[in-house]
Design a protein around this motif. Sequence first.
Motif, PDB file in Angstrom:
ATOM      1  N   GLN A  35      -8.878  -3.559   5.530  1.00 37.01           N
ATOM      2  CA  GLN A  35     -10.125  -3.187   4.809  1.00 37.01           C
ATOM      3  C   GLN A  35     -10.104  -1.722   4.368  1.00 37.01           C
ATOM      4  OE1 GLN A  35     -13.368  -3.542   7.469  1.00 37.01           O
ATOM      5  NE2 GLN A  35     -14.792  -3.514   5.772  1.00 37.01           N
ATOM      6  N   LEU A  36      -9.811  -0.712   5.258  1.00 34.01           N
ATOM      7  CA  LEU A  36      -9.619   0.386   4.724  1.00 34.01           C
ATOM      8  C   LEU A  36      -8.852   0.897   3.820  1.00 34.01           C
ATOM      9  CD1 LEU A  36     -10.095   2.308   8.426  1.00 34.01           C
ATOM     10  CD2 LEU A  36     -11.905   2.005   6.518  1.00 34.01           C
ATOM     11  N   VAL A  37      -7.636   0.282   3.896  1.00 35.32           N
ATOM     12  CA  VAL A  37      -6.616   0.377   2.767  1.00 35.32           C
ATOM     13  C   VAL A  37      -7.031  -0.025   1.526  1.00 35.32           C
ATOM     14  CG1 VAL A  37      -4.516  -0.196   1.760  1.00 35.32           C
ATOM     15  CG2 VAL A  37      -4.694   0.468   4.110  1.00 35.32           C
ATOM     16  N   GLU A  38      -7.798  -1.148   1.440  1.00 34.37           N
ATOM     17  CA  GLU A  38      -8.405  -1.570   0.125  1.00 34.37           C
ATOM     18  C   GLU A  38      -9.505  -0.690  -0.306  1.00 34.37           C
ATOM     19  OE1 GLU A  38     -10.910  -5.681  -1.287  1.00 34.37           O
ATOM     20  OE2 GLU A  38      -9.564  -5.788   0.404  1.00 34.37           O
ATOM     21  N   GLU A  39     -10.137  -0.262   0.491  1.00 44.69           N
ATOM     22  CA  GLU A  39     -11.324   0.875   0.192  1.00 44.69           C
ATOM     23  C   GLU A  39     -10.716   2.050  -0.456  1.00 44.69           C
ATOM     24  OE1 GLU A  39     -13.707   1.908   3.344  1.00 44.69           O
ATOM     25  OE2 GLU A  39     -14.521  -0.275   3.783  1.00 44.69           O
ATOM     26  N   GLU A  40      -9.563   2.406   0.278  1.00 42.56           N
ATOM     27  CA  GLU A  40      -8.697   3.748  -0.353  1.00 42.56           C
ATOM     28  C   GLU A  40      -8.235   3.322  -1.823  1.00 42.56           C
ATOM     29  OE1 GLU A  40      -8.034   6.569   0.691  1.00 42.56           O
ATOM     30  OE2 GLU A  40      -9.436   6.417   2.245  1.00 42.56           O
ATOM     31  N   GLU A  41      -7.776   2.100  -2.129  1.00 35.51           N
ATOM     32  CA  GLU A  41      -7.037   1.768  -3.363  1.00 35.51           C
ATOM     33  C   GLU A  41      -8.387   1.734  -4.577  1.00 35.51           C
ATOM     34  OE1 GLU A  41      -5.016  -1.951  -2.867  1.00 35.51           O
ATOM     35  OE2 GLU A  41      -3.260  -0.814  -2.296  1.00 35.51           O
ATOM     36  N   GLN A  42      -9.407   1.365  -4.085  1.00 42.10           N
ATOM     37  CA  GLN A  42     -10.639   1.208  -5.018  1.00 42.10           C
ATOM     38  C   GLN A  42     -11.079   2.550  -5.294  1.00 42.10           C
ATOM     39  OE1 GLN A  42     -13.547  -1.330  -3.240  1.00 42.10           O
ATOM     40  NE2 GLN A  42     -12.181  -3.101  -3.437  1.00 42.10           N
ATOM     41  N   LYS A  43     -10.656   3.920  -4.703  1.00 41.17           N
ATOM     42  CA  LYS A  43     -11.214   5.101  -4.920  1.00 41.17           C
ATOM     43  C   LYS A  43     -10.666   5.611  -6.221  1.00 41.17           C
ATOM     44  CE  LYS A  43     -12.398   6.817  -0.159  1.00 41.17           C
ATOM     45  NZ  LYS A  43     -12.065   7.723   0.686  1.00 41.17           N
ATOM     46  N   GLY A  79      -1.845   6.160   4.956  1.00 38.80           N
ATOM     47  CA  GLY A  79      -2.144   7.502   5.981  1.00 38.80           C
ATOM     48  C   GLY A  79      -3.853   7.524   6.234  1.00 38.80           C
ATOM     49  N   ASN A  80      -4.305   7.893   4.943  1.00 42.58           N
ATOM     50  CA  ASN A  80      -5.886   8.037   4.830  1.00 42.58           C
ATOM     51  C   ASN A  80      -6.361   6.807   5.419  1.00 42.58           C
ATOM     52  OD1 ASN A  80      -5.457  10.411   3.168  1.00 42.58           O
ATOM     53  ND2 ASN A  80      -5.756   9.084   1.359  1.00 42.58           N
ATOM     54  N   ALA A  81      -6.206   5.960   5.409  1.00 44.50           N
ATOM     55  CA  ALA A  81      -6.865   4.584   6.247  1.00 44.50           C
ATOM     56  C   ALA A  81      -6.513   4.560   7.559  1.00 44.50           C
ATOM     57  CB  ALA A  81      -6.242   3.184   5.594  1.00 44.50           C
ATOM     58  N   MET A  82      -5.335   4.969   7.930  1.00 42.85           N
ATOM     59  CA  MET A  82      -5.126   5.248   9.472  1.00 42.85           C
ATOM     60  C   MET A  82      -5.933   6.259   9.937  1.00 42.85           C
ATOM     61  SD  MET A  82      -2.738   3.339  10.891  1.00 42.85           S
ATOM     62  CE  MET A  82      -2.023   4.546  12.092  1.00 42.85           C
ATOM     63  N   LEU A  83      -6.213   7.553   9.208  1.00 44.73           N
ATOM     64  CA  LEU A  83      -7.059   8.445  10.126  1.00 44.73           C
ATOM     65  C   LEU A  83      -8.524   8.046  10.067  1.00 44.73           C
ATOM     66  CD1 LEU A  83      -5.775  11.354   8.001  1.00 44.73           C
ATOM     67  CD2 LEU A  83      -5.307  10.955  10.227  1.00 44.73           C
ATOM     68  N   ARG A  84      -8.921   6.849   9.456  1.00 43.95           N
ATOM     69  CA  ARG A  84     -10.255   6.569   9.548  1.00 43.95           C
ATOM     70  C   ARG A  84     -10.536   5.613  10.741  1.00 43.95           C
ATOM     71  NH1 ARG A  84     -11.877   4.524   3.382  1.00 43.95           N
ATOM     72  NH2 ARG A  84     -13.490   4.049   4.400  1.00 43.95           N
ATOM     73  N   LEU A  85      -9.441   4.852  11.107  1.00 47.65           N
ATOM     74  CA  LEU A  85      -9.350   4.014  12.227  1.00 47.65           C
ATOM     75  C   LEU A  85     -10.206   4.809  13.376  1.00 47.65           C
ATOM     76  CD1 LEU A  85      -6.134   1.897  11.878  1.00 47.65           C
ATOM     77  CD2 LEU A  85      -8.230   1.093  11.640  1.00 47.65           C
ATOM     78  N   SER A  86     -10.719   4.027  14.279  1.00 42.22           N
ATOM     79  CA  SER A  86     -10.996   4.465  15.661  1.00 42.22           C
ATOM     80  C   SER A  86      -9.773   5.301  16.179  1.00 42.22           C
ATOM     81  CB  SER A  86     -11.820   3.625  16.434  1.00 42.22           C
ATOM     82  OG  SER A  86     -10.921   2.435  16.949  1.00 42.22           O
ATOM     83  N   PRO A  87      -9.792   5.979  17.240  1.00 42.04           N
ATOM     84  CA  PRO A  87      -8.581   6.548  18.128  1.00 42.04           C
ATOM     85  C   PRO A  87      -7.974   5.227  18.544  1.00 42.04           C
ATOM     86  CG  PRO A  87     -10.607   7.887  18.479  1.00 42.04           C
ATOM     87  CD  PRO A  87     -11.125   6.927  17.650  1.00 42.04           C
ATOM     88  N   GLN A  88      -8.559   4.383  19.344  1.00 44.15           N
ATOM     89  CA  GLN A  88      -7.955   3.110  19.974  1.00 44.15           C
ATOM     90  C   GLN A  88      -7.151   2.478  18.839  1.00 44.15           C
ATOM     91  OE1 GLN A  88     -10.354   0.893  22.565  1.00 44.15           O
ATOM     92  NE2 GLN A  88      -8.559  -0.305  23.091  1.00 44.15           N
ATOM     93  N   ALA A  99       0.809  -1.211   0.032  1.00 37.47           N
ATOM     94  CA  ALA A  99      -0.021  -0.095   0.036  1.00 37.47           C
ATOM     95  C   ALA A  99       0.988   1.465   0.135  1.00 37.47           C
ATOM     96  CB  ALA A  99      -0.842  -0.102   1.301  1.00 37.47           C
ATOM     97  N   THR A 100       0.553   2.470  -0.456  1.00 37.90           N
ATOM     98  CA  THR A 100       1.137   3.504  -0.663  1.00 37.90           C
ATOM     99  C   THR A 100       0.937   4.067   0.647  1.00 37.90           C
ATOM    100  OG1 THR A 100      -0.617   5.101  -1.515  1.00 37.90           O
ATOM    101  CG2 THR A 100       0.931   3.907  -3.179  1.00 37.90           C
ATOM    102  N   TYR A 101       2.188   4.958   1.061  1.00 37.91           N
ATOM    103  CA  TYR A 101       2.012   5.792   2.349  1.00 37.91           C
ATOM    104  C   TYR A 101       0.712   6.644   2.317  1.00 37.91           C
ATOM    105  CZ  TYR A 101       6.531   4.305   3.668  1.00 37.91           C
ATOM    106  OH  TYR A 101       7.709   3.759   3.937  1.00 37.91           O
ATOM    107  N   GLU A 102       0.183   7.424   1.205  1.00 37.58           N
ATOM    108  CA  GLU A 102      -0.758   8.202   1.152  1.00 37.58           C
ATOM    109  C   GLU A 102      -1.990   7.281   1.443  1.00 37.58           C
ATOM    110  OE1 GLU A 102      -3.164  11.135  -1.783  1.00 37.58           O
ATOM    111  OE2 GLU A 102      -1.517  10.231  -2.463  1.00 37.58           O
ATOM    112  N   LYS A 103      -2.290   6.165   0.934  1.00 36.62           N
ATOM    113  CA  LYS A 103      -3.420   5.352   1.310  1.00 36.62           C
ATOM    114  C   LYS A 103      -3.579   5.009   2.571  1.00 36.62           C
ATOM    115  CE  LYS A 103      -3.966   4.343  -3.665  1.00 36.62           C
ATOM    116  NZ  LYS A 103      -3.823   3.262  -4.794  1.00 36.62           N
TER     117      LYS A 103
END
Length: 187
Positions: A179-187, A128-137, A122-126
């Motif tokens: 899962q979130l990275v996969e979603e980012e890649e599909q964008k 990073g975007n996926a990390m931001l969408r995770l819950s804080p915990q 996964a690219t760092y950008e994707k």
Amino acid sequence: MFLFLVSMLEEDRDREIFEKIYIKYLTIMRNEALACTKKESITEDLVQESFIKVINNFELFKTLLPPQQVTYLRRTVHSVSIDYLRANKAEMELVSLDDSNINEQDVDDYAYDPLDLYMKNATYEKLGNAMLRLSPQERLLIQYRYFHNLSEQQLADTLRINKRNISSYISRAKKRLAQLVEEEEQK
């Protein structure tokens, strides 16, 4: 000592960057030095010596991404600590694998994992975007475990979570991140 370190840098911008890095990673570097040497009395000296090495290579350091910077800092303080121990063999305590903090779960975390292989692609950008969408915990668990390399026991202590639950929390967070990275890649 901090003022001495900052004075080694010529550019004001470099001083600002270094100050932020120093404040952010000082505790991690102290913990790394203490883990290597098991001597609290020398950790501060080893950390300062490590920061001097970082300043001497600051142009290279600035080009690194934050996760790479953490790794660079930890490896630097680890190397400085090992060099100290080698130079002071009479004081060095040999630690057997039985006495160390390495446990089977930690080894399993770094073993081959298809999810980890997928995440490396996964690219760092994707990522990073996926990390931001995770819950804080979930974000904290991933950051502390994989960017700061905290053990499960350290995670449990830091986050005040029962150690028995850490492994399952990390596993869930990794799956959610994938899962979130996969979603980012599909964008």
